[in-house]
Scaffold this active site. Sequence first.
Site, PDB file in Angstrom:
ATOM      1  N   ASP A  15       0.807  -1.227   0.000  1.00  0.00           N
ATOM      2  CA  ASP A  15       0.000   0.000   0.000  1.00  0.00           C
ATOM      3  C   ASP A  15       0.834   1.269   0.000  1.00  0.00           C
ATOM      4  O   ASP A  15       0.434   2.300   0.550  1.00  0.00           O
ATOM      5  CB  ASP A  15      -0.978   0.018   1.199  1.00  0.00           C
ATOM      6  CG  ASP A  15      -1.846  -1.217   1.229  1.00  0.00           C
ATOM      7  OD1 ASP A  15      -2.211  -1.703   0.156  1.00  0.00           O
ATOM      8  OD2 ASP A  15      -2.134  -1.708   2.342  1.00  0.00           O
ATOM      9  N   LYS A  18       1.839   2.005  -5.173  1.00  0.00           N
ATOM     10  CA  LYS A  18       2.384   1.432  -6.414  1.00  0.00           C
ATOM     11  C   LYS A  18       1.447   1.678  -7.595  1.00  0.00           C
ATOM     12  O   LYS A  18       1.882   2.018  -8.691  1.00  0.00           O
ATOM     13  CB  LYS A  18       2.598  -0.091  -6.245  1.00  0.00           C
ATOM     14  CG  LYS A  18       3.584  -0.433  -5.139  1.00  0.00           C
ATOM     15  CD  LYS A  18       3.683  -1.930  -4.911  1.00  0.00           C
ATOM     16  CE  LYS A  18       2.460  -2.572  -4.324  1.00  0.00           C
ATOM     17  NZ  LYS A  18       2.114  -2.170  -2.937  1.00  0.00           N
ATOM     18  N   GLY A  42      -4.397  -4.595  -3.696  1.00  0.00           N
ATOM     19  CA  GLY A  42      -5.417  -3.593  -3.998  1.00  0.00           C
ATOM     20  C   GLY A  42      -4.673  -2.341  -4.406  1.00  0.00           C
ATOM     21  O   GLY A  42      -4.018  -1.717  -3.580  1.00  0.00           O
ATOM     22  N   HIS A  43      -4.703  -2.024  -5.690  1.00  0.00           N
ATOM     23  CA  HIS A  43      -3.939  -0.882  -6.196  1.00  0.00           C
ATOM     24  C   HIS A  43      -4.921   0.191  -6.672  1.00  0.00           C
ATOM     25  O   HIS A  43      -5.786  -0.079  -7.503  1.00  0.00           O
ATOM     26  CB  HIS A  43      -3.026  -1.315  -7.346  1.00  0.00           C
ATOM     27  CG  HIS A  43      -1.966  -2.292  -6.917  1.00  0.00           C
ATOM     28  ND1 HIS A  43      -1.025  -2.808  -7.762  1.00  0.00           N
ATOM     29  CD2 HIS A  43      -1.702  -2.838  -5.695  1.00  0.00           C
ATOM     30  CE1 HIS A  43      -0.233  -3.624  -7.089  1.00  0.00           C
ATOM     31  NE2 HIS A  43      -0.629  -3.678  -5.829  1.00  0.00           N
ATOM     32  N   GLN A 223       2.118  -6.171  -3.199  1.00  0.00           N
ATOM     33  CA  GLN A 223       2.588  -6.232  -1.808  1.00  0.00           C
ATOM     34  C   GLN A 223       3.856  -5.370  -1.666  1.00  0.00           C
ATOM     35  O   GLN A 223       4.022  -4.419  -2.408  1.00  0.00           O
ATOM     36  CB  GLN A 223       2.844  -7.680  -1.355  1.00  0.00           C
ATOM     37  CG  GLN A 223       1.564  -8.490  -1.185  1.00  0.00           C
ATOM     38  CD  GLN A 223       0.966  -8.999  -2.476  1.00  0.00           C
ATOM     39  OE1 GLN A 223       1.622  -9.633  -3.272  1.00  0.00           O
ATOM     40  NE2 GLN A 223      -0.306  -8.741  -2.687  1.00  0.00           N
TER      41      GLN A 223
HETATM   42  P1  GDP Z   1      -0.713   0.151  -3.553  1.00  0.00           P
HETATM   43  O1  GDP Z   1      -1.269  -1.120  -3.032  1.00  0.00           O
HETATM   44  O2  GDP Z   1       0.766   0.284  -3.297  1.00  0.00           O
HETATM   45  O3  GDP Z   1      -1.056   0.411  -4.995  1.00  0.00           O
HETATM   46  O4  GDP Z   1      -1.398   1.314  -2.699  1.00  0.00           O
HETATM   47  P2  GDP Z   1      -2.973   1.435  -2.350  1.00  0.00           P
HETATM   48  O5  GDP Z   1      -3.672   1.916  -3.558  1.00  0.00           O
HETATM   49  O6  GDP Z   1      -3.467   0.212  -1.687  1.00  0.00           O
HETATM   50  O7  GDP Z   1      -2.917   2.523  -1.216  1.00  0.00           O
HETATM   51  C1  GDP Z   1      -2.421   3.803  -1.432  1.00  0.00           C
HETATM   52  C2  GDP Z   1      -3.558   4.806  -1.166  1.00  0.00           C
HETATM   53  O8  GDP Z   1      -3.033   6.105  -1.092  1.00  0.00           O
HETATM   54  C3  GDP Z   1      -4.580   4.861  -2.290  1.00  0.00           C
HETATM   55  O9  GDP Z   1      -5.822   5.185  -1.757  1.00  0.00           O
HETATM   56  C4  GDP Z   1      -4.059   5.988  -3.183  1.00  0.00           C
HETATM   57  O10 GDP Z   1      -5.090   6.605  -3.942  1.00  0.00           O
HETATM   58  C5  GDP Z   1      -3.523   6.920  -2.153  1.00  0.00           C
HETATM   59  N1  GDP Z   1      -2.366   7.731  -2.534  1.00  0.00           N
HETATM   60  C6  GDP Z   1      -1.285   7.405  -3.287  1.00  0.00           C
HETATM   61  N2  GDP Z   1      -0.368   8.407  -3.261  1.00  0.00           N
HETATM   62  C7  GDP Z   1      -0.903   9.370  -2.461  1.00  0.00           C
HETATM   63  C8  GDP Z   1      -0.434  10.633  -1.991  1.00  0.00           C
HETATM   64  O11 GDP Z   1       0.667  11.077  -2.294  1.00  0.00           O
HETATM   65  N3  GDP Z   1      -1.268  11.325  -1.167  1.00  0.00           N
HETATM   66  C9  GDP Z   1      -2.489  10.863  -0.787  1.00  0.00           C
HETATM   67  N4  GDP Z   1      -3.226  11.627   0.019  1.00  0.00           N
HETATM   68  N5  GDP Z   1      -2.954   9.675  -1.190  1.00  0.00           N
HETATM   69  C10 GDP Z   1      -2.157   8.934  -2.005  1.00  0.00           C
HETATM   70  P1  IMO Z   2      -0.789  -4.321  -2.156  1.00  0.00           P
HETATM   71  O1  IMO Z   2      -0.340  -4.882  -3.469  1.00  0.00           O
HETATM   72  C1  IMO Z   2      -0.899  -4.702   2.185  1.00  0.00           C
HETATM   73  C2  IMO Z   2      -0.786  -8.781   3.843  1.00  0.00           C
HETATM   74  C3  IMO Z   2      -2.034  -9.252   4.587  1.00  0.00           C
HETATM   75  C4  IMO Z   2      -1.405 -10.242   5.568  1.00  0.00           C
HETATM   76  C5  IMO Z   2      -0.287 -10.869   4.748  1.00  0.00           C
HETATM   77  C6  IMO Z   2      -0.655 -12.200   4.099  1.00  0.00           C
HETATM   78  O2  IMO Z   2      -2.102  -3.651  -2.199  1.00  0.00           O
HETATM   79  O3  IMO Z   2       0.280  -3.521  -1.523  1.00  0.00           O
HETATM   80  P2  IMO Z   2      -2.216 -12.897   2.070  1.00  0.00           P
HETATM   81  O4  IMO Z   2      -3.671 -12.673   1.828  1.00  0.00           O
HETATM   82  O5  IMO Z   2      -1.332 -12.365   1.015  1.00  0.00           O
HETATM   83  O6  IMO Z   2      -1.902 -14.333   2.385  1.00  0.00           O
HETATM   84  O7  IMO Z   2      -1.899 -12.088   3.422  1.00  0.00           O
HETATM   85  O8  IMO Z   2       0.041  -9.935   3.730  1.00  0.00           O
HETATM   86  N1  IMO Z   2      -1.027  -8.266   2.463  1.00  0.00           N
HETATM   87  C7  IMO Z   2      -1.016  -6.978   2.119  1.00  0.00           C
HETATM   88  N2  IMO Z   2      -0.883  -5.862   2.862  1.00  0.00           N
HETATM   89  N3  IMO Z   2      -0.996  -4.602   0.856  1.00  0.00           N
HETATM   90  C8  IMO Z   2      -1.096  -5.705   0.078  1.00  0.00           C
HETATM   91  O9  IMO Z   2      -1.062  -5.656  -1.267  1.00  0.00           O
HETATM   92  C9  IMO Z   2      -1.149  -6.967   0.713  1.00  0.00           C
HETATM   93  N4  IMO Z   2      -1.270  -8.231   0.265  1.00  0.00           N
HETATM   94  C10 IMO Z   2      -1.175  -9.021   1.344  1.00  0.00           C
HETATM   95  O10 IMO Z   2      -2.683  -8.196   5.255  1.00  0.00           O
HETATM   96  O11 IMO Z   2      -0.801  -9.587   6.660  1.00  0.00           O
HETATM   97 MG    MG Z   3      -2.814  -1.760  -1.788  1.00  0.00          MG
END
Ligand code: GDP
Ligand code: IMO
Ligand code: MG
Length: 451
Positions: A15, A18, A42-43, A223
């Site tokens: 998170d 990416k 979850g991206h 991840q």
């Molecule tokens: P990922 O799994 O690495 O793709 O990240 P996620 O999408 O799960 O979580 C990142 C969250 O932060 C998402 O809701 C993005 O829309 C948000 N986001 C990304 N960069 C920024 C930033 O610079 N500022 C803010 N406020 N939100 C951001």
């Molecule tokens: P993105 O790509 C954050 C964490 C879960 C748990 C551990 C194992 O959005 O960054 P799993 O279901 O993979 O067997 O869970 O890894 N986890 C993540 N945490 N972002 C993710 O993906 C994750 N994918 C798995 O919360 O601790």
């Molecule tokens: Mg994510």
Amino acid sequence: MVVRSIAVIGSSWGDEGKGKVVDLLSGKADAVVRYQGGNNAGHTVVVNNEKYKFHLLPSGAIQNKEIIIGNGVVIDPEVLFREIEILESKGFTPNLVISSTAHVIFPFHRYLDGLEEATKKEYAAGTTKRGIGPTYSDKAARYGLRIYDLTEPDIFKPKFQRLFNLKKKVVQAIGADWPFNVEEIENQYLEYGRKLKKYMKDTTYYINKLLEQNKKIIFEGAQGTLLGIDHGMYPFGTSSITWAGGISAGAGVSPKKIDKIIGIIKAYTSRVGEGPVPTELGILSDSKKGDPIKENCVTDADIGHRIREQGHEYGTTTGRPRRVGWIDLVSLKYACILNAYDHLCITLLDAMGGLKEVKLCVKYKLDGEVSDQWPIQSEIIERCEPVYIKMPGWEALPAEKWTDIAAKGYNALPEAIRNYISKIEEILGIPLSIISIGPNRSDTIIRHNIW
Ligand code: GDP
Ligand code: IMO
Ligand code: MG
């Protein structure tokens, strides 16, 4: 040097943003490849305030790039087709290629995920319950089924029945229910197979051919480095290789063909799931989503709540509140050594606004000894105490203000942020080339050319 391929890698516990960065960089790319993980990811991509969430499809989809799911991914077909439908309903036509050798998640893998977690007690990772671990286990045990198997009924049936019966026996042996019907799943998955045929390719040849033709490719990590099966915090992580080393195995591309590696770091730490987080700020039960943010945050709980609310730190996949903490430069340095990043991107600086002072963890203290080496073993990390340096914080600003700053460029950033960035660069020794100060594609400052 002509850059043909770029990897985008999470540096911590996922998170990091990416999805946002992949979308941004895919403007100049021809294809985006996911190569590990599954729909545990979850991206999020935000363009003109419209939000898109990807779990399986690569985040290049809304720039209309070719999107490729490599052999190292585990695929839940139900989720895949739902995601395709959502994109189509928003007017996109995904140009999708799927590896014939990617492994398949079945409903009983999701079920087993829950059962296995329950037996692990204090070592449960708090998984996403998407069946990721059980599917990779079957892959390693050579019981698993691949996308190709779904497209060939005569090959599928005996393999599937063998897997189904084995899982049934194991589940019944531990005294749990077995709520599955063999024919129902068989029919459903053969139907998926018919629909998957048009996307299926040998992606090893395909991706290597694209590179030969000088097409530009982004490898989208899922991840983060600290969640990896070998180099992460075992067993509090996921079941795939999450650092850049996973690209070669998960996409069929030699390490020699990966031109640049970009590490994504967050301005603070976040973690969804279990396991020690040395710099954690307060505990989740200290506050609830939507509780008012205190003007003057003094306690860890108040600071943690402010960051969680401002950064909307609630999981994209499960909606769980994420644990938050100060930036941890010990674990980030480890990620930098492992991945040998060319550039770093820092995200969510805006979400830390409104704090008088911010802290950066630069070392860990253990049994009186101070070290900047990440200890790897979770039991040791649990006993580590962070050693911090303090720096002045910056103001909380409304989203539009951050967008204005991004349009003006680096020098328009508050001085305290520029100092924070310089300190991180000095400690990690890698340029912070992309600065993200908001969720939108446009809330970004690019300091050094990436492509
Ligand atoms: P990922 O799994 O690495 O793709 O990240 P996620 O999408 O799960 O979580 C990142 C969250 O932060 C998402 O809701 C993005 O829309 C948000 N986001 C990304 N960069 C920024 C930033 O610079 N500022 C803010 N406020 N939100 C951001
Ligand atoms: P993105 O790509 C954050 C964490 C879960 C748990 C551990 C194992 O959005 O960054 P799993 O279901 O993979 O067997 O869970 O890894 N986890 C993540 N945490 N972002 C993710 O993906 C994750 N994918 C798995 O919360 O601790
Ligand atoms: Mg994510």
